[in-house]
Motif scaffolding. Structure first.
Motif, PDB file in Angstrom:
ATOM      1  N   ALA A 132       0.863  -1.180   0.000  1.00 11.85           N
ATOM      2  CA  ALA A 132       0.000   0.000   0.000  1.00 11.85           C
ATOM      3  C   ALA A 132       0.900   1.230   0.000  1.00 11.85           C
ATOM      4  CB  ALA A 132      -0.908   0.018   1.228  1.00 11.85           C
ATOM      5  N   ALA A 133       0.375   2.331  -0.519  1.00 13.76           N
ATOM      6  CA  ALA A 133       1.148   3.574  -0.544  1.00 13.76           C
ATOM      7  C   ALA A 133       0.192   4.752  -0.624  1.00 13.76           C
ATOM      8  CB  ALA A 133       2.094   3.593  -1.739  1.00 13.76           C
ATOM      9  N   ALA A 134       0.633   5.858  -0.045  1.00 12.48           N
ATOM     10  CA  ALA A 134      -0.145   7.088  -0.119  1.00 12.48           C
ATOM     11  C   ALA A 134       0.791   8.264   0.117  1.00 12.48           C
ATOM     12  CB  ALA A 134      -1.269   7.095   0.921  1.00 12.48           C
ATOM     13  N   GLY A 135       0.359   9.430  -0.326  1.00 12.71           N
ATOM     14  CA  GLY A 135       1.172  10.610  -0.112  1.00 12.71           C
ATOM     15  C   GLY A 135       0.342  11.868  -0.178  1.00 12.71           C
ATOM     16  N   THR A 136       0.880  12.905   0.393  1.00 15.62           N
ATOM     17  CA  THR A 136       0.309  14.239   0.345  1.00 15.62           C
ATOM     18  C   THR A 136       1.472  15.191   0.592  1.00 15.62           C
ATOM     19  OG1 THR A 136      -1.422  15.674   1.227  1.00 15.62           O
ATOM     20  CG2 THR A 136      -0.286  14.282   2.807  1.00 15.62           C
ATOM     21  N   ASP A 137       1.256  16.471   0.393  1.00 18.19           N
ATOM     22  CA  ASP A 137       2.346  17.402   0.676  1.00 18.19           C
ATOM     23  C   ASP A 137       2.749  17.268   2.137  1.00 18.19           C
ATOM     24  OD1 ASP A 137       2.402  18.266  -1.902  1.00 18.19           O
ATOM     25  OD2 ASP A 137       1.345  20.136  -1.546  1.00 18.19           O
ATOM     26  N   GLY A 138       4.010  16.959   2.345  1.00 19.63           N
ATOM     27  CA  GLY A 138       4.535  16.817   3.697  1.00 19.63           C
ATOM     28  C   GLY A 138       4.652  15.391   4.194  1.00 19.63           C
ATOM     29  N   HIS A 139       4.003  14.424   3.518  1.00 22.30           N
ATOM     30  CA  HIS A 139       4.016  13.031   3.982  1.00 22.30           C
ATOM     31  C   HIS A 139       3.991  12.056   2.808  1.00 22.30           C
ATOM     32  CE1 HIS A 139       2.320  15.191   7.437  1.00 22.30           C
ATOM     33  NE2 HIS A 139       2.860  14.232   8.164  1.00 22.30           N
ATOM     34  N   VAL A 140       4.753  10.984   2.950  1.00 23.18           N
ATOM     35  CA  VAL A 140       4.693   9.848   2.033  1.00 23.18           C
ATOM     36  C   VAL A 140       4.773   8.605   2.900  1.00 23.18           C
ATOM     37  CG1 VAL A 140       5.966   8.546   0.279  1.00 23.18           C
ATOM     38  CG2 VAL A 140       5.662  10.993   0.006  1.00 23.18           C
ATOM     39  N   ALA A 141       3.916   7.617   2.616  1.00 23.16           N
ATOM     40  CA  ALA A 141       3.933   6.375   3.383  1.00 23.16           C
ATOM     41  C   ALA A 141       3.800   5.186   2.445  1.00 23.16           C
ATOM     42  CB  ALA A 141       2.793   6.360   4.402  1.00 23.16           C
ATOM     43  N   VAL A 142       4.567   4.141   2.722  1.00 25.57           N
ATOM     44  CA  VAL A 142       4.456   2.883   1.985  1.00 25.57           C
ATOM     45  C   VAL A 142       4.465   1.739   2.989  1.00 25.57           C
ATOM     46  CG1 VAL A 142       5.465   3.693  -0.177  1.00 25.57           C
ATOM     47  CG2 VAL A 142       6.941   2.715   1.562  1.00 25.57           C
ATOM     48  N   VAL A 143       3.767   0.671   2.634  1.00 22.23           N
ATOM     49  CA  VAL A 143       3.736  -0.533   3.455  1.00 22.23           C
ATOM     50  C   VAL A 143       4.355  -1.655   2.640  1.00 22.23           C
ATOM     51  CG1 VAL A 143       2.268  -2.193   4.662  1.00 22.23           C
ATOM     52  CG2 VAL A 143       1.666   0.239   4.691  1.00 22.23           C
ATOM     53  N   VAL A 144       5.286  -2.383   3.262  1.00 28.51           N
ATOM     54  CA  VAL A 144       5.995  -3.479   2.603  1.00 28.51           C
ATOM     55  C   VAL A 144       6.002  -4.692   3.537  1.00 28.51           C
ATOM     56  CG1 VAL A 144       7.476  -1.908   1.266  1.00 28.51           C
ATOM     57  CG2 VAL A 144       8.271  -2.766   3.474  1.00 28.51           C
ATOM     58  N   GLU A 145       6.444  -5.831   3.017  1.00 32.48           N
ATOM     59  CA  GLU A 145       6.629  -7.010   3.860  1.00 32.48           C
ATOM     60  C   GLU A 145       7.690  -6.704   4.911  1.00 32.48           C
ATOM     61  OE1 GLU A 145       4.929  -9.822   3.800  1.00 32.48           O
ATOM     62  OE2 GLU A 145       3.761  -9.292   2.009  1.00 32.48           O
ATOM     63  N   ARG A 146       7.563  -7.316   6.070  1.00 38.58           N
ATOM     64  CA  ARG A 146       8.474  -7.026   7.179  1.00 38.58           C
ATOM     65  C   ARG A 146       9.939  -7.220   6.797  1.00 38.58           C
ATOM     66  NH1 ARG A 146       7.828  -8.841  13.333  1.00 38.58           N
ATOM     67  NH2 ARG A 146       6.225  -7.292  13.113  1.00 38.58           N
TER      68      ARG A 146
END
Length: 163
Positions: A132-146
């Motif tokens: 999963a991944a998402a972003g906005t001005d000031g933040h970026v987040a991704v989810v990966v396998e441990r």
């Protein structure tokens, strides 16, 4: 439609080529062959003219805080489980810090939504699957396998500090 217009439309269908044109690292004949929209020499000339009009891609150094959160799991909103304090929500899935087998990489600072494309590209070329991944001005987040977490955090740090 003119060769120039067809060429520009074809480039818009391939964002990597647009980036390469901005970075001035394109073999125009090979790119024209790849696009396949007409006479190779005419398309190569159109690509050269288009590249001259684009803003140059500049590499800048910036400060971004990147953190890694292990033990993340995906909670289905329809399951009735509590998802307060989620790290990332997309559609009917929320990723929470609750002992799961995933890792979230979160970047905060001078980042913008287009940086998510750079992050996902780096992960893809390193063969790390973004769940999963998402972003906005000031933040970026991704989810990966441990297991991919440590490599992913290094890639995200590098991608955002030296785009």
């Amino acid at each position: 439609m003119t060769v120039a217009a067809e060429t520009r439309a074809a480039v818009r269908e391939h964002p990597f080529l647009h980036t390469a044109l901005r970075a001035n690292i394109v073999n125009y004949t090979a790119a024209a062959r790849f696009l396949g929209v007409g006479d190779i020499e005419a398309v190569a000339a159109a690509l050269r003219r288009y590249a001259e009009e684009l803003d140059a891609l500049e590499r800048t150094t910036r400060r971004v805080s990147v953190s890694m959160k292990s033990g993340v799991e995906s909670v289905d909103e329809d399951s009735g489980e509590e998802a307060n304090g989620g790290l990332l929500s997309i559609g009917d899935r929320t990723f929470v810090d609750d002992g799961g087998d995933l890792t979230a990489i979160v970047a905060v600072g001078k980042v913008e939504l287009p940086d998510l494309e750079v992050v996902l590209g780096r992960l893809r070329t390193a063969e790390i699957n973004a769940i999963a991944a998402a972003g906005t001005d000031g933040h970026v987040a991704v989810v990966v396998e441990r297991r991919a977490g440590p490599d992913a955090v290094r890639l995200v740090e590098d991608a955002l500090s030296n785009p």
